[in-house]
Write a protein that holds these residues in place. Structure first.
Motif, short mmCIF file in Angstrom:
data_model
loop_
_atom_site.label_atom_id
_atom_site.label_comp_id
_atom_site.label_asym_id
_atom_site.label_seq_id
_atom_site.Cartn_x
_atom_site.Cartn_y
_atom_site.Cartn_z
N ASP A 50 0.83 -1.20 0.00
CA ASP A 50 0.00 0.00 0.00
C ASP A 50 0.87 1.25 0.00
OD1 ASP A 50 -2.55 1.20 0.05
OD2 ASP A 50 -2.36 1.58 2.21
N SER A 51 1.93 1.21 0.81
CA SER A 51 2.86 2.34 0.86
C SER A 51 3.54 2.54 -0.49
CB SER A 51 3.88 2.07 1.96
OG SER A 51 4.91 3.02 1.92
N ASN A 52 3.94 1.42 -1.14
CA ASN A 52 4.59 1.51 -2.45
C ASN A 52 3.62 2.05 -3.50
OD1 ASN A 52 7.01 0.56 -1.48
ND2 ASN A 52 6.57 -1.58 -2.00
N ILE A 53 2.37 1.63 -3.42
CA ILE A 53 1.37 2.12 -4.37
C ILE A 53 1.17 3.62 -4.19
CG2 ILE A 53 -1.11 2.03 -4.93
CD1 ILE A 53 -0.96 -0.99 -4.41
N ASP A 54 1.11 4.07 -2.94
CA ASP A 54 0.94 5.51 -2.68
C ASP A 54 2.11 6.31 -3.28
OD1 ASP A 54 -1.45 5.15 -1.38
OD2 ASP A 54 -0.62 5.27 0.65
N ARG A 55 3.34 5.81 -3.11
CA ARG A 55 4.50 6.50 -3.66
C ARG A 55 4.48 6.50 -5.18
NH1 ARG A 55 9.27 4.01 -0.24
NH2 ARG A 55 7.96 2.31 -0.81
N GLY A 81 1.97 8.93 -6.38
CA GLY A 81 2.49 10.29 -6.28
C GLY A 81 3.47 10.59 -7.41
N THR A 82 4.31 9.62 -7.74
CA THR A 82 5.28 9.81 -8.82
C THR A 82 4.57 9.98 -10.15
OG1 THR A 82 6.84 8.40 -7.61
CG2 THR A 82 7.31 8.79 -9.93
N VAL A 83 3.55 9.17 -10.41
CA VAL A 83 2.79 9.25 -11.68
C VAL A 83 2.12 10.62 -11.78
CG1 VAL A 83 0.79 8.33 -12.91
CG2 VAL A 83 2.48 6.80 -11.93
N LYS A 84 1.56 11.11 -10.68
CA LYS A 84 0.89 12.41 -10.69
C LYS A 84 1.89 13.52 -11.01
CE LYS A 84 -2.89 11.33 -7.55
NZ LYS A 84 -3.43 11.50 -6.21
N LYS A 85 3.11 13.43 -10.44
CA LYS A 85 4.15 14.42 -10.72
C LYS A 85 4.53 14.39 -12.19
CE LYS A 85 6.35 14.55 -6.18
NZ LYS A 85 7.52 14.15 -5.42
N MET A 86 4.62 13.19 -12.75
CA MET A 86 5.01 13.05 -14.15
C MET A 86 3.92 13.63 -15.07
SD MET A 86 6.69 9.25 -14.06
CE MET A 86 6.81 9.09 -15.81
N ILE A 87 2.69 13.46 -14.68
CA ILE A 87 1.58 13.97 -15.50
C ILE A 87 1.60 15.49 -15.48
CG2 ILE A 87 -0.95 14.18 -15.58
CD1 ILE A 87 -1.08 11.26 -14.71
N ARG A 88 1.89 16.06 -14.34
CA ARG A 88 1.92 17.52 -14.21
C ARG A 88 3.06 18.13 -15.06
NH1 ARG A 88 1.63 17.21 -8.10
NH2 ARG A 88 -0.53 16.66 -7.75
N GLN A 89 4.13 17.44 -15.22
CA GLN A 89 5.27 17.98 -15.95
C GLN A 89 4.99 17.85 -17.38
OE1 GLN A 89 8.66 15.82 -14.58
NE2 GLN A 89 8.68 16.84 -12.64
#
Length: 196
Positions: free
Chosen positions: A180-185, A188-196
């Motif tokens: 669950d912790s890995n999925i949350d991270r 978060g990484t995917v969301k950052k990549m989408i924003r860029q």
């Protein structure tokens, strides 16, 4: 009929006196053998009845007004003392009767043959039956002990299995938390990549 605690107390006390008179008469009566044993059995029954009446007196005294309770308490103590005296006397008379019966039996059967060390054949049969019953009881006790030990072993096995299952569940829960912790991270990484 008056149902007040004092009238009930008086009525019970009168019943007690009648029973005690009967007990006294039977204990003082002469007699022997079966007639005496029957009288003693009746005394035992009447003593039980007297005991019940004393219990009823103890209940009734609870409802008696405090102003006159002291005199009724004294009467109750006297009744109890009298009952104890007759119980003791009945026990002594019963013991005397038992001794008399035993002496009468041993006197009547005193000439036993050396070929029959157990006395009458019936005594030997009773002794053998007693030994057989004792052996059966011992065997049942050993079987019960064996079953209890087997149940204890099975219980220990079940506890070991449950402990293993608990450890497996705890490990699985830790793994899920980590995932669950890995999925949350990762999220978060995917969301950052989408924003860029």
């Amino acid at each position: 009929m008056d149902q007040t605690p004092t009238s009930l107390f008086n009525s019970y006390e009168l019943d007690f006196r009648h029973i005690v008179d009967g007990i006294k008469e039977k204990l003082e009566a002469s007699g022997s053998g079966e007639q005496r044993r029957a009288a003693l059995r009746k005394v035992e029954i009447e003593l039980d009845e007297a005991d019940d009446i004393v219990s009823a007196l103890e209940v009734e005294i609870q409802g008696i007004p405090q102003s006159i309770k002291a005199q009724y308490s004294t009467r109750l103590k006297q009744v109890k003392a009298e009952l104890m005296r007759y119980k003791k006397l009945a026990k002594e008379v019963h013991a005397q009767q038992s001794r008399s019966d035993l002496l009468a039996r041993s006197g009547a059967g005193g000439n036993k043959s050396s070929d029959d060390p157990y006395g009458e054949q019936g005594d030997r049969a009773r002794l053998l039956a007693g030994i057989q019953t004792l052996d059966d009881s011992g065997r049942r006790l050993r079987d019960t002990n064996r079953i209890a030990l087997e149940a204890e072993d099975q219980g220990a096995d079940i506890l070991r299995t449950l402990r293993g299952q608990r450890e497996t569940i705890e490990t699985t829960r830790d793994t899920l938390r980590s995932a669950d912790s890995n999925i949350d991270r990762a999220s978060g990484t995917v969301k950052k990549m989408i924003r860029q």
